[in-house]
Write a protein that holds these residues in place. Structure first.
Motif, PDB file in Angstrom:
ATOM      1  N   HIS A  42       0.865  -1.167   0.000  1.00  0.00           N
ATOM      2  CA  HIS A  42       0.000   0.000   0.000  1.00  0.00           C
ATOM      3  C   HIS A  42       0.904   1.220   0.000  1.00  0.00           C
ATOM      4  N   HIS A  80       1.369   5.735   1.148  1.00  0.00           N
ATOM      5  CA  HIS A  80       0.964   6.933   1.887  1.00  0.00           C
ATOM      6  C   HIS A  80       1.347   8.143   1.046  1.00  0.00           C
ATOM      7  N   GLU A 112       6.015   8.973   5.218  1.00  0.00           N
ATOM      8  CA  GLU A 112       5.860   8.819   6.676  1.00  0.00           C
ATOM      9  C   GLU A 112       7.227   9.013   7.335  1.00  0.00           C
ATOM     10  N   HIS A 150       4.795   0.899   1.035  1.00  0.00           N
ATOM     11  CA  HIS A 150       5.102  -0.098   2.070  1.00  0.00           C
ATOM     12  C   HIS A 150       4.792  -1.503   1.578  1.00  0.00           C
ATOM     13  N   THR A 203       2.205   2.027  11.289  1.00  0.00           N
ATOM     14  CA  THR A 203       2.055   3.489  11.333  1.00  0.00           C
ATOM     15  C   THR A 203       0.588   3.910  11.336  1.00  0.00           C
TER      16      THR A 203
END
Ligand SMILES: COc1ccc(N2C[C@H](O)c3cc(S(N)(=O)=O)sc3S2(=O)=O)cc1
Ligand SMILES: [Zn+2]
Length: 262
Positions: A94, A96, A106, A119, A201
């Motif tokens: 996935h 961010h 992140e 990730h 996270t």
């Protein structure tokens, strides 16, 4: 329970109220202060190795917090480096991102954020019988983090993801990616990385992750990131776009931050 998210009322600053682990001492992400990273000789010895299969018809879903590709790969192996003698298997990947490309990753490097972060989530199949069980242990998961830089060439593998996003506009929707995906293509050519012990996270923020963050970013285009931001956090009509889904850096505390210049 109130749904967690990234807004002032349900975001990272209040997660610890609902998810106690979020206030722990080995939380992620962290700011990677390159001057304190120690190059650890035995990381060089045990090379980090990975082997993935190419898969088609992987399921991609809108989690309400972003997109996630379910990629349980019994044939995949991530081992060596900081992973001791255990073998980790790919479970999902996935990413961010942020409202603009000035933010979105992140982890940060000496205070600098990248435009996004991919990730690749793996679990310890040597020690544990399931992903859920692994997530309850300090060495249960290993996540490879890859930074996104914005450039002119679109990333072909990311484009395979982007081309499905119109079908999963709303939370809970999923579809199969027709193209063949090879996770190896997400990795940068330079395989130097930083590694430290951290957490998920996002809630429940389990402190179960061995983090491996590659130094070299991969390139995506602004258009590809714009498409990510068109996903909706809601399951219907109402439109609340997922414009940011990154947690800010958490205190490293007295954790070791090691580096390997592969
Ligand atoms: C209760 O145990 C659980 C274990 C794992 C999960 N997951 C969902 C999380 O959103 C999450 C966040 C990850 S990140 N950004 O790579 O740190 S990886 C991951 S997950 O898919 O493993 C949920 C519950
Ligand atoms: Zn993540």
């Amino acid at each position: 329970a109130a749904e967690w998210g990234y807004s002032p009322t349900n975001g990272p600053d209040v997660w610890a109220r609902l998810f106690p682990q979020a206030g722990g001492a080995r939380q992620s992400p962290v700011d990677i202060c390159t001057s304190i990273a120690s190059s650890d000789s035995n990381l060089e010895m045990k090379k980090l190795t990975f082997a993935y299969e190419s898969q088609s018809d992987l399921r991609i879903l809108n989690t309400g917090h972003g997109w996630k590709v379910e990629a349980p790969q019994s044939g995949s192996r991530l081992e060596g480096g900081p992973l001791g003698e255990d073998i980790y298997q790919l479970e999902q990947f996935h990413c961010h991102w942020g409202e603009t490309s000035a933010e979105g990753s992140e982890h940060t490097v000496d205070g600098r954020a990248y435009a996004g972060e991919l990730h690749l989530v793996h679990w310890n199949t040597t020690k544990y019988q399931s992903f859920a069980e692994a997530a309850q242990h300090p060495d249960g998961l290993a996540v490879l983090g890859v930074f996104f830089d914005v450039g002119n060439e679109s990333n072909d593998e990311i484009e395979k993801i982007v081309s499905t996003l119109s079908e999963i506009k709303f939370k809970g929707q999923f579809t199969d990616i027709p193209d063949v995906i090879d996770p190896t293509t997400f990795l940068p050519s330079g395989l130097g990385y930083w590694t430290y012990l951290g957490s998920l996270t996002t809630p429940p923020c389990n402190e179960c992750v061995i983090w491996i963050v590659y130094k070299e970013p991969i390139t995506v285009t602004e258009e590809q990131l714009v498409q990510f931001r068109c996903l909706s956090a809601c399951s219907g009509e109402a439109e609340e776009f997922i414009v940011k889904n990154y947690r800010p850096p958490q205190p490293l505390g007295n954790r070791a931050l090691r580096e390997c210049n592969a």
